[in-house]
Design a protein around this motif. Sequence first.
Motif, PDB file in Angstrom:
ATOM      1  N   ASP A 188      -4.322  55.286   3.207  1.00 29.58           N
ATOM      2  CA  ASP A 188      -4.915  56.466   2.565  1.00 29.58           C
ATOM      3  C   ASP A 188      -6.431  56.301   2.467  1.00 29.58           C
ATOM      4  O   ASP A 188      -7.190  57.245   2.722  1.00 29.58           O
ATOM      5  N   MET A 189      -6.880  55.103   2.085  1.00 25.92           N
ATOM      6  CA  MET A 189      -8.307  54.841   1.954  1.00 25.92           C
ATOM      7  C   MET A 189      -8.993  54.940   3.322  1.00 25.92           C
ATOM      8  O   MET A 189     -10.064  55.548   3.435  1.00 25.92           O
ATOM      9  N   GLU A 190      -8.366  54.386   4.347  1.00 23.21           N
ATOM     10  CA  GLU A 190      -8.941  54.447   5.684  1.00 23.21           C
ATOM     11  C   GLU A 190      -9.020  55.891   6.187  1.00 23.21           C
ATOM     12  O   GLU A 190     -10.008  56.281   6.817  1.00 23.21           O
ATOM     13  N   LYS A 191      -7.993  56.689   5.887  1.00 25.23           N
ATOM     14  CA  LYS A 191      -7.999  58.099   6.274  1.00 25.23           C
ATOM     15  C   LYS A 191      -9.127  58.837   5.558  1.00 25.23           C
ATOM     16  O   LYS A 191      -9.832  59.647   6.165  1.00 25.23           O
ATOM     17  N   TRP A 192      -9.324  58.542   4.264  1.00 29.01           N
ATOM     18  CA  TRP A 192     -10.408  59.166   3.504  1.00 29.01           C
ATOM     19  C   TRP A 192     -11.746  58.833   4.151  1.00 29.01           C
ATOM     20  O   TRP A 192     -12.595  59.697   4.312  1.00 29.01           O
ATOM     21  N   MET A 193     -11.923  57.559   4.535  1.00 32.97           N
ATOM     22  CA  MET A 193     -13.186  57.119   5.146  1.00 32.97           C
ATOM     23  C   MET A 193     -13.442  57.882   6.450  1.00 32.97           C
ATOM     24  O   MET A 193     -14.549  58.383   6.662  1.00 32.97           O
ATOM     25  N   VAL A 194     -12.449  57.984   7.299  1.00 33.02           N
ATOM     26  CA  VAL A 194     -12.608  58.665   8.585  1.00 33.02           C
ATOM     27  C   VAL A 194     -12.945  60.143   8.371  1.00 33.02           C
ATOM     28  O   VAL A 194     -13.886  60.677   8.974  1.00 33.02           O
ATOM     29  N   GLU A 195     -12.192  60.813   7.505  1.00 33.42           N
ATOM     30  CA  GLU A 195     -12.403  62.246   7.264  1.00 33.42           C
ATOM     31  C   GLU A 195     -13.769  62.517   6.644  1.00 33.42           C
ATOM     32  O   GLU A 195     -14.466  63.459   7.048  1.00 33.42           O
ATOM     33  N   ASN A 196     -14.159  61.704   5.690  1.00 32.07           N
ATOM     34  CA  ASN A 196     -15.425  61.960   5.006  1.00 32.07           C
ATOM     35  C   ASN A 196     -16.633  61.516   5.814  1.00 32.07           C
ATOM     36  O   ASN A 196     -17.700  62.112   5.709  1.00 32.07           O
ATOM     37  N   LYS A 197     -16.466  60.519   6.662  1.00 30.82           N
ATOM     38  CA  LYS A 197     -17.559  60.157   7.571  1.00 30.82           C
ATOM     39  C   LYS A 197     -17.806  61.306   8.539  1.00 30.82           C
ATOM     40  O   LYS A 197     -18.951  61.647   8.834  1.00 30.82           O
ATOM     41  N   ALA A 198     -16.736  61.927   9.014  1.00 29.88           N
ATOM     42  CA  ALA A 198     -16.865  63.081   9.906  1.00 29.88           C
ATOM     43  C   ALA A 198     -17.569  64.241   9.191  1.00 29.88           C
ATOM     44  O   ALA A 198     -18.438  64.904   9.775  1.00 29.88           O
ATOM     45  N   ARG A 199     -17.211  64.465   7.923  1.00 28.77           N
ATOM     46  CA  ARG A 199     -17.888  65.536   7.151  1.00 28.77           C
ATOM     47  C   ARG A 199     -19.363  65.212   6.991  1.00 28.77           C
ATOM     48  O   ARG A 199     -20.209  66.084   7.105  1.00 28.77           O
ATOM     49  N   PHE A 200     -19.692  63.951   6.711  1.00 31.71           N
ATOM     50  CA  PHE A 200     -21.085  63.541   6.530  1.00 31.71           C
ATOM     51  C   PHE A 200     -21.847  63.721   7.838  1.00 31.71           C
ATOM     52  O   PHE A 200     -22.948  64.285   7.846  1.00 31.71           O
ATOM     53  N   GLU A 201     -21.283  63.254   8.936  1.00 33.13           N
ATOM     54  CA  GLU A 201     -21.958  63.353  10.230  1.00 33.13           C
ATOM     55  C   GLU A 201     -22.187  64.809  10.640  1.00 33.13           C
ATOM     56  O   GLU A 201     -23.183  65.121  11.285  1.00 33.13           O
ATOM     57  N   ALA A 202     -21.263  65.694  10.268  1.00 36.74           N
ATOM     58  CA  ALA A 202     -21.384  67.104  10.628  1.00 36.74           C
ATOM     59  C   ALA A 202     -22.428  67.842   9.789  1.00 36.74           C
ATOM     60  O   ALA A 202     -22.886  68.919  10.177  1.00 36.74           O
ATOM     61  N   ALA A 203     -22.791  67.267   8.658  1.00 43.69           N
ATOM     62  CA  ALA A 203     -23.740  67.939   7.744  1.00 43.69           C
ATOM     63  C   ALA A 203     -25.145  67.943   8.319  1.00 43.69           C
ATOM     64  O   ALA A 203     -25.536  67.109   9.098  1.00 43.69           O
TER      65      ALA A 203
END
Length: 61
Positions: free
Chosen positions: A46-61
């Motif tokens: 779950d933590m790894e999934k959160w990291m992947v999803e939120n890194k993608a959100r950060f990079e897209a910003a």
Amino acid sequence: MKTVKCDLCEVTVEGETFEDWMNALKPHYFEAHADVMKDSTKTKEDMEKWMVENKARFEAA
């Protein structure tokens, strides 16, 4: 510097890098989303999934 919204509410946090943003988000998470932080059903996956999803959100910003 990027400003990205918390994934659980409308609070925004700034950071130069994803790591900076994540570290800036931690105090907010511990205060506003303590239930999520203390959820014993969350796994390492779950933590790894959160990291992947939120890194993608950060990079897209």
